[in-house]
Structure formats: C-alpha cells, structure tokens
Design a protein around this motif. Structure first.
Motif, PDB file in Angstrom:
ATOM      1  N   PHE A 137       0.859  -1.190   0.000  1.00 27.23           N
ATOM      2  CA  PHE A 137       0.000   0.000   0.000  1.00 27.23           C
ATOM      3  C   PHE A 137       0.892   1.235   0.000  1.00 27.23           C
ATOM      4  CE2 PHE A 137      -2.380  -3.411   1.980  1.00 27.23           C
ATOM      5  CZ  PHE A 137      -3.642  -3.304   1.407  1.00 27.23           C
ATOM      6  N   ASP A 139       1.370   5.644  -0.314  1.00 17.35           N
ATOM      7  CA  ASP A 139       0.712   6.934  -0.110  1.00 17.35           C
ATOM      8  C   ASP A 139       0.791   7.759  -1.393  1.00 17.35           C
ATOM      9  OD1 ASP A 139       3.268   8.023  -0.294  1.00 17.35           O
ATOM     10  OD2 ASP A 139       3.466   8.385   1.859  1.00 17.35           O
ATOM     11  N   ILE A 145       3.460   2.400   2.763  1.00 14.29           N
ATOM     12  CA  ILE A 145       2.967   2.617   4.125  1.00 14.29           C
ATOM     13  C   ILE A 145       2.576   1.302   4.803  1.00 14.29           C
ATOM     14  CG2 ILE A 145       2.213   4.982   3.765  1.00 14.29           C
ATOM     15  CD1 ILE A 145      -0.585   3.993   3.213  1.00 14.29           C
ATOM     16  N   ALA A 146       2.420   0.239   4.011  1.00 16.47           N
ATOM     17  CA  ALA A 146       2.107  -1.068   4.591  1.00 16.47           C
ATOM     18  C   ALA A 146       2.415  -2.158   3.580  1.00 16.47           C
ATOM     19  CB  ALA A 146       0.642  -1.149   5.004  1.00 16.47           C
ATOM     20  N   GLU A 148       1.357  -6.117   3.390  1.00 14.55           N
ATOM     21  CA  GLU A 148       0.516  -7.078   4.088  1.00 14.55           C
ATOM     22  C   GLU A 148       0.211  -8.303   3.237  1.00 14.55           C
ATOM     23  OE1 GLU A 148      -1.978  -3.854   6.817  1.00 14.55           O
ATOM     24  OE2 GLU A 148      -3.031  -5.092   5.364  1.00 14.55           O
ATOM     25  N   ARG A 168      -9.372  -2.445   2.525  1.00 12.57           N
ATOM     26  CA  ARG A 168      -8.152  -2.270   3.311  1.00 12.57           C
ATOM     27  C   ARG A 168      -7.383  -1.030   2.856  1.00 12.57           C
ATOM     28  NH1 ARG A 168      -6.036  -2.011   7.966  1.00 12.57           N
ATOM     29  NH2 ARG A 168      -3.880  -2.789   8.150  1.00 12.57           N
ATOM     30  N   ALA A 169      -7.378  -0.766   1.558  1.00  4.97           N
ATOM     31  CA  ALA A 169      -6.707   0.432   1.046  1.00  4.97           C
ATOM     32  C   ALA A 169      -7.323   1.697   1.625  1.00  4.97           C
ATOM     33  CB  ALA A 169      -6.773   0.452  -0.478  1.00  4.97           C
ATOM     34  N   GLU A 171      -8.933   1.901   4.497  1.00  2.00           N
ATOM     35  CA  GLU A 171      -8.592   1.943   5.924  1.00  2.00           C
ATOM     36  C   GLU A 171      -7.219   2.554   6.147  1.00  2.00           C
ATOM     37  OE1 GLU A 171     -11.114  -2.057   7.328  1.00  2.00           O
ATOM     38  OE2 GLU A 171      -8.936  -2.132   7.064  1.00  2.00           O
ATOM     39  N   LEU A 172      -6.295   2.272   5.219  1.00  2.00           N
ATOM     40  CA  LEU A 172      -4.925   2.770   5.348  1.00  2.00           C
ATOM     41  C   LEU A 172      -4.725   4.122   4.676  1.00  2.00           C
ATOM     42  CD1 LEU A 172      -3.064  -0.575   4.607  1.00  2.00           C
ATOM     43  CD2 LEU A 172      -3.164   0.591   6.814  1.00  2.00           C
ATOM     44  N   ASN A 173      -5.811   4.641   4.052  1.00  2.00           N
ATOM     45  CA  ASN A 173      -5.728   5.899   3.303  1.00  2.00           C
ATOM     46  C   ASN A 173      -4.663   5.814   2.209  1.00  2.00           C
ATOM     47  OD1 ASN A 173      -6.610   8.528   2.730  1.00  2.00           O
ATOM     48  ND2 ASN A 173      -4.983   9.442   3.987  1.00  2.00           N
ATOM     49  N   ALA A 174      -4.616   4.649   1.552  1.00  2.00           N
ATOM     50  CA  ALA A 174      -3.631   4.425   0.491  1.00  2.00           C
ATOM     51  C   ALA A 174      -4.094   5.068  -0.812  1.00  2.00           C
ATOM     52  CB  ALA A 174      -3.412   2.929   0.286  1.00  2.00           C
TER      53      ALA A 174
END
Length: 233
Positions: A137, A139, A145-146, A148, A168-169, A171-174
């Motif tokens: 993921f 930014d 940023i992640a 997973e 999920r993207a 949630e992570l603000n990707a």
C-alpha cells in the motif's frame, strides 16, 4: 614427521577457525552456500563437524541456502540432526535478511526504488511452497505505508477478493497499490485467473481513485510484471 597423537585428530580439526578467517577476509565473496550454512550452524553446535548437516539441508531444500532459510519447519525437521535450535537459528537468519531488504525497499518512493522493492518481494516469495497474495500500500508520494499478506492459499491457487483489497486500502488511506503473488510451480507466467482478478482489482480501485501500479508474479525462474506486459488494462 608427525607428532604423536596427530593421527587421532578428526579431519575437521581447525576447520572452523580456517572457515571463519576465510569468510572475514573475503567478506563472504566466493564462499559456497554450504559453508555459509556451516558458519550459521557453528553457533548451535559448539563442537563437531557441521558440514554433513549443512550439505544435507541444502540437498533437501532445492540445492540453495535461500531454499534452506525459506523452508517450512516441517521439511527441516525431516533432515536428521536438524532440531528446534537449528530451525530457530535458520529462521532468525532469514528474518534478519528480510528486514534489511524491506528497509531498503521502503525507505524511498517505490517507483524510483523498483529494483530494491523487487529484490524484497523475491526474497519473501520466491521459495514459498504455498501461493501467497500480498499487497504493498502506497501513499500519494508512492512511499510504502504497509506491506501485508492478504491471502494464503494452496500450491496453485489463492482466493482474492477485490472488495476486501479496496476496503483495506481505504482503511490505510492508500493512494496506490502494488499487487504481488507467487507461483510455487516456479513459472511466473500469468494464468487467465491472474489476469481476471487483476482486472477486477483495478476496476474496483479505480472507482475510488486508487491506482494499481503493478501486479508482480514471483517464481523461482524469475518474475513477471503486468505493467511491463501491458496486462493492467
């Protein structure tokens, strides 16, 4: 003339000191895989010849040090002489290496640090015996940023749910994704299912303004980039 008692010394007498010295002098260059593995095993077995175990482990795990480090504990346990202490040392060694590669891969924007990112993905997945689907993921500056694991499947299939990927993207603000999975068969050629699920993820992500930069398939024989092959749509 040999002194009394010399004939009683084992053939590996002094081998550890010589191998350590050769490793330190060369920085590891030119040292074969089984001897690197011996050096790891020296920390487990304070005495004795570790070469037979090192060679047996490599033979049982595809002929390489990387195969040994990535092998599941169940396979390692089948090698005579390989107990929990050896398995723990191998897994700690692999984890240390992966963390170094991950740090290199994520310290700069992914698209300008592509080779480091690819090296990391290959180290994680190249020797996996089960198909695994991972997502990087990113930014808005394409910084990771992640990283997973989304799904873990069988030897030839991993279920992927585009809705869950996009959820999920969010949630992570990707702002962008890089999809990665492996082919345990060794051949990274995309299947029809790989192409279809990639299209579905791209479509789902696009509706929310999330880019999919690439989908990498990792195999022991190399890798395939969907972007390079023009398969992202």
């Amino acid at each position: 003339m040999a002194e009394a008692g010399d004939s009683e010394k084992p053939h590996f007498h002094g081998h550890r000191a010589r191998l350590r010295a050769r490793f330190l002098e060369s920085g590891g260059a030119g040292i074969p895989d089984y001897e690197i593995l011996e050096l790891i095993l020296f920390g487990i077995f304070r005495n004795g010849d570790t070469k037979p175990l090192a060679k047996a482990l490599i033979a049982a795990c595809g002929g390489s040090l990387a195969g040994v480090l990535a092998a599941p504990p169940e396979r390692l346990k089948n090698v005579p002489g390989c107990g929990e202490a050896v398995i723990a040392a191998l897994k700690v060694t692999r984890e240390a290496g992966l963390r170094m590669l991950k740090a290199d891969a994520t310290q700069r924007p992914a698209l300008s640090n592509w080779q480091a990112l690819l090296d990391y993905c290959r180290a994680v997945l190249q020797h996996e015996g089960i198909e695994q689907f991972r997502i990087l993921f990113l930014d808005r500056k394409n910084q990771v940023i992640a990283d997973e694991q989304q799904q873990r499947g069988t030897v030839d299939h991993t279920p992927v749910y585009p809705r869950e990927v996009v959820k999920r993207a969010l949630e992570l603000n990707a702002a962008a994704l890089i999809l990665v999975h492996n082919h345990p068969s060794g051949d990274p050629t995309p299947s029809r299912a790989d192409i279809e699920v990639t299209r579905q993820v791209c479509d789902a992500a696009a509706t929310l303004g999330i880019a999919v930069h690439d989908h990498l398939i990792i195999g022991r024989k190399g890798h395939v980039s969907f972007r390079e092959k023009g398969l992202l749509g």
